[in-house]
Design an enzyme around this catalytic site. Structure first.
Site, mmCIF file in Angstrom:
data_model
loop_
_atom_site.group_PDB
_atom_site.id
_atom_site.type_symbol
_atom_site.label_atom_id
_atom_site.label_comp_id
_atom_site.label_asym_id
_atom_site.label_seq_id
_atom_site.Cartn_x
_atom_site.Cartn_y
_atom_site.Cartn_z
ATOM 1 N N ILE A 157 0.850 -1.459 -0.008
ATOM 2 C CA ILE A 157 -0.168 0.330 0.148
ATOM 3 C C ILE A 157 1.038 1.142 0.215
ATOM 4 C CG2 ILE A 157 -1.917 1.569 0.993
ATOM 5 C CD1 ILE A 157 -2.344 -1.418 2.157
ATOM 6 N N ASP A 176 11.010 2.499 6.270
ATOM 7 C CA ASP A 176 10.606 1.122 6.529
ATOM 8 C C ASP A 176 11.781 0.687 7.629
ATOM 9 O OD1 ASP A 176 8.283 -0.861 4.381
ATOM 10 O OD2 ASP A 176 10.345 -2.184 5.959
ATOM 11 N N ARG A 244 -4.453 0.586 10.795
ATOM 12 C CA ARG A 244 -4.564 -0.616 11.395
ATOM 13 C C ARG A 244 -4.825 0.623 12.790
ATOM 14 N NH1 ARG A 244 -5.418 -6.511 12.418
ATOM 15 N NH2 ARG A 244 -4.243 -6.841 9.975
ATOM 16 N N ASP A 268 -9.410 5.830 9.000
ATOM 17 C CA ASP A 268 -10.567 5.063 8.440
ATOM 18 C C ASP A 268 -10.450 3.412 9.555
ATOM 19 O OD1 ASP A 268 -11.081 3.610 6.421
ATOM 20 O OD2 ASP A 268 -9.899 2.227 6.056
ATOM 21 N N GLU A 273 -12.284 -0.927 16.768
ATOM 22 C CA GLU A 273 -13.610 -0.480 15.995
ATOM 23 C C GLU A 273 -14.141 -2.209 16.902
ATOM 24 O OE1 GLU A 273 -11.617 -1.759 12.459
ATOM 25 O OE2 GLU A 273 -10.582 0.063 12.286
ATOM 26 N N HIS A 291 -14.102 1.929 8.564
ATOM 27 C CA HIS A 291 -12.444 1.248 7.442
ATOM 28 C C HIS A 291 -13.165 0.108 5.438
ATOM 29 C CE1 HIS A 291 -9.923 -2.080 9.417
ATOM 30 N NE2 HIS A 291 -9.650 -1.849 7.862
ATOM 31 N N ILE A 292 -12.963 1.566 5.139
ATOM 32 C CA ILE A 292 -13.163 1.311 4.299
ATOM 33 C C ILE A 292 -12.215 1.650 3.014
ATOM 34 C CG2 ILE A 292 -16.127 2.446 4.039
ATOM 35 C CD1 ILE A 292 -15.053 4.935 3.095
ATOM 36 N N GLY A 293 -10.901 1.356 4.108
ATOM 37 C CA GLY A 293 -10.026 1.358 1.927
ATOM 38 C C GLY A 293 -9.807 0.462 1.445
ATOM 39 N N ALA A 294 -10.050 -1.141 1.415
ATOM 40 C CA ALA A 294 -10.281 -1.811 0.641
ATOM 41 C C ALA A 294 -11.525 -1.819 -0.051
ATOM 42 C CB ALA A 294 -9.911 -3.819 0.848
#
Ligand code: NAD
Length: 316
Positions: A157, A176, A244, A268, A273, A291-294
């Site tokens: 992502i 990273d 997350r 998101d 949750e 939580h609609i990212g995907a």
């Protein structure tokens, strides 16, 4: 052979499986009836998203199963190791939704710099009586072009976020723990492409340089962003979390939004949750999505066809 897509599957997935000789059942069977249903119907493939669980008990009780598939990334709802020990194939589609999540990050960013999330709260209530006041309130917007985005976690992502950012003229930096260097290839509609080379930098440097920070790491034991990290950020910076709940300390975030240290946050995902903290939901400087990212049609199509291709290659 029968495939039970218990949490649904896209039409493209059904079509690909049907063409491959499978019977696809999209009935949503209640969790407590699932074992019976699988055995009575001699289901070979169980497909789930996040609602249905496939635990040890189900794996033991359903000898007809050969594949358990998860449409999406996380497989917390499947006893993966146990299923593999028992000889089942466990598959998922980790890359199918990356571009959709990245676009949602930019929806929050573009909405944030022009106060759309707040305007959409106030215009229905006061748009006719206080138009000029609202116009003034939202007058000092910003552009993303030319600003610096710091991407924490340059995986699937994070890479897609970098591509969009480069495409809209932003400066990109990343941090990273495992990816030392990376080449990001931005592809255009007519087949042209441009590649950019990057090296990771310490998170503290990223925080100090970024106008916008977007987090794309997996679930962690500790917060990635707490008060100490927010203190290292630029005054007036903004932060997006579509990774997350639990990677940002929401208490520290709300304090930073209330004090004006941060200008806005786009969330998101949430620590608690599906009942996020009211203080987060009610804060006027948070751009919110549940939580609609995907959750795009394109991602669901890719998830369906990728699952179908894997099932066909394993069983045919
Ligand atoms: N909002 C949504 O609907 C949605 C949808 C899909 C995925 N996600 C979440 O997005 C996140 C990223 O997914 P992905 O597919 O890009 O994962 P990925 O595994 O491809 O990438 C994660 C990257 O983070 C790096 N990383 C791990 N720990 C780190 C740390 N402490 N500091 C810096 N870097 C670290 C890894 O090296 C890796 O490059 C996950 O948390 C996933 O659950 C959210």
């Amino acid at each position: 052979m029968k495939v039970l897509a218990n949490d649904g599957i896209s039409t493209s997935g059904i079509d690909a499986l049907t063409a491959g000789g499978f019977e696809v059942i999209t009935t949503n069977v209640a969790q407590e009836q699932l074992i019976n249903y699988i055995n009575e119907n001699q289901i070979t493939v169980l497909l789930v998203r996040s609602a249905t669980t496939a635990r040890k008990e189900l794996i033991d009780a359903c000898p007809s199963l050969k594949i358990i598939g998860r449409g999406g990334v996380g497989m917390d709802n499947i006893d993966v190791e146990y299923a593999r020990e028992k000889g089942l194939n466990v598959i998922n589609t980790p890359a199918a939704s990356s571009a959709s999540v990245a676009e949602l990050v930019f929806a929050h960013l573009y909405g944030g710099v022009r106060f759309l999330f707040d305007a959409n709260r106030h215009m229905p209530l006061e748009g006719d009586s206080k138009f000029k006041i609202l116009k003034k309130n939202y007058a000092k917007g910003n552009e993303l072009r030319g600003k610096t985005i710091g991407i924490i976690g340059l995986g699937r992502i994070g890479m897609e976020v970098a591509k969009i950012a480069l495409g809209v003229g932003m400066r990109v930096i990343y941090s990273d723990s495992f990816v030392e260097s990376a080449q990001v290839k931005v592809e255009f509609f007519d087949g042209q492409s441009v590649s950019f080379d990057f090296r990771t930098q310490p998170i503290s440097e990223l925080l100090a340089k970024s106008d916008f920070v977007s987090i794309h790491v997996p679930a962690q034991k500790d917060y990635i962003i707490g008060k100490a990290q927010i203190d290292q950020m630029k005054d007036g910076a903004a932060i997006i979390n579509a990774a997350r709940g639990g990677v940002i300390d929401e208490v520290a975030l709300i304090e930073a939004l209330e004090s004006g240290k941060l200008s806005f946050a786009g969330l998101d995902v949430f620590e608690n949750e599906p009942t996020p903290a009211v203080k987060v939901l009610m804060n006027g400087n948070v751009s919110l999505s549940p939580h609609i990212g995907a959750a795009t049609n394109e991602a669901q199509d890719r998830i369906g066809t990728e699952l179908a291709a894997q099932i066909i290659s394993i069983l045919k």
